[in-house]
Design an enzyme around this catalytic site. Structure first.
Site: not given
Ligand SMILES: [Zn+2]
Ligand SMILES: [Zn+2]
Ligand SMILES: [Zn+2]
Length: 346
Positions: A177, A304, A32
């Site tokens: 920006h 969501h 890793a």
């Molecule tokens: Zn949700």
């Protein structure tokens, strides 16, 4: 379970599937990569030069569509704390109609859209990490204001807010920006997320993101930081090392429709996160995008909204192009631990 143990013993990489997009990634669990293993240039601001985003140079950008903080003096003059201008080299043009046509099996339309630049601060040397928290909140309000305004244009189906920080991440100017592009079609990436989330909702009567948030809070290993309104976490199957998602804890389908207290709370988490990222990865280049519901579908129980944050540490190459799989050399549990233990907002 026995097979899983075997895979880990042999140091085999792991294939993981993202439940929201259905995308598979390859996670190296063996060697890793830790933050210091990524060789790259830091995106520290050098300064100097003739910057069109600095105060006094307002005439070098197209005329502003929004500015905060100026009192008294007129449009396109100094004194602002945040400024939004049309992009001088827009990807899409604002005038005209869509002119949708078919040419046999091909579809076309005119490149109609809006492309704006949000200049986040007058201070050339500032970044989202060094900007004061109120400034970050102001930026979020600017995102919202521009989204609400552009949604009045009936030609647009989606508004994407994104940020490129540092040259490797595609920023051509170093003055901090963000950008906004209003599109006449819903992009495929977003459509897939929304449709998959809808499918999940139809089966379970629950939002897949809400379920994921609940599970990640319980599991803890991929959590980075949280407050009462937002959490930042490393997704289970990230495409990139240190990829991070920031989501509202309560179900919320559209960024631009959040109640007022959310923006300040999001600013706190975002600012804290940017400081952690700088301290763990030594001022990396990065991209982030805001994924919110398409125009006309804002009120729903299945999608969501969220921020996807991608530090620019690896290159996308042939294997990724050919398969849509990504190879990620840093397990998200490791990345989350580094970011969790790092110092946030000073
Ligand atoms: Zn949700
Ligand atoms: Zn500047
Ligand atoms: Zn997304």
């Amino acid at each position: 379970m026995r097979q899983r143990a075997f895979a880990q013993e042999a140091g085999l990489p792991e294939l993981r599937k993202d439940p929201i997009t259905g995308r598979w990634v390859i996670i190296s669990t063996d060697r890793a990569k830790r933050p210091i293993d990524f060789l790259r240039e830091s995106a520290k601001i050098k300064g100097g030069g003739n910057c069109p985003f600095c105060p006094g140079n307002e005439g070098k950008t197209p005329s502003e569509v929004l500015a905060y903080g100026r009192s008294g003096s007129g449009k396109d003059t100094p004194g602002w704390s945040l400024r939004v201008v049309p992009n001088r080299f827009p990807a899409l043009g604002i005038e005209g109609d869509l002119g949708k046509e078919g040419e046999g099996l091909f579809d076309r339309m005119n490149g109609v859209g809006a492309h704006e630049v949000i200049i986040e601060t007058p201070d050339h040397k500032c970044t989202l990490a060094t900007l004061h928290e109120k400034g970050v909140e102001e930026l979020l309000w600017a995102y919202r204001d521009r989204m609400l305004d552009l949604k009045n244009d009936r030609r647009f189906r989606y508004i994407l807010i994104f940020k490129n920080h540092g040259e490797p991440a595609g920023a051509s100017l170093e003055h901090t920006h963000s950008q906004l592009i209003a599109l006449p079609i819903v992009p495929k990436r977003v459509r897939e997320e929304v449709d998959n989330a809808k499918l999940y909702y139809d089966q379970k009567e629950r939002c897949i993101f809400c379920d994921m948030i609940r599970q990640e809070i319980e599991t803890e290993s991929r959590m980075i930081l949280e407050n009462d309104y937002f959490i930042a976490l490393a997704p289970y199957a990230p495409r990139f090392p240190f990829e991070t998602w920031i989501l509202p804890r309560q179900h919320s389908s559209a960024f631009e429709n959040m109640p007022t207290p959310y923006y300040g709370n999001l600013a706190r988490v975002l600012h804290d996160f940017m400081n952690r990222l700088d301290s763990v990865l030594a001022f990396p280049s990065y991209n982030y995008v805001i994924h919110t519901s398409p125009i006309g579908e804002e009120i729903n129980d299945h999608y969501h909204w969220h921020i996807e944050m991608m530090p620019k540490l690896t290159k996308v190459a042939g294997f990724e192009w050919g398969t849509g799989f990504y190879i990620n050399p840093t397990p998200p549990e490791e990345a989350a631990r580094f970011l969790r233990e790092a110092k946030g907002t000073p």
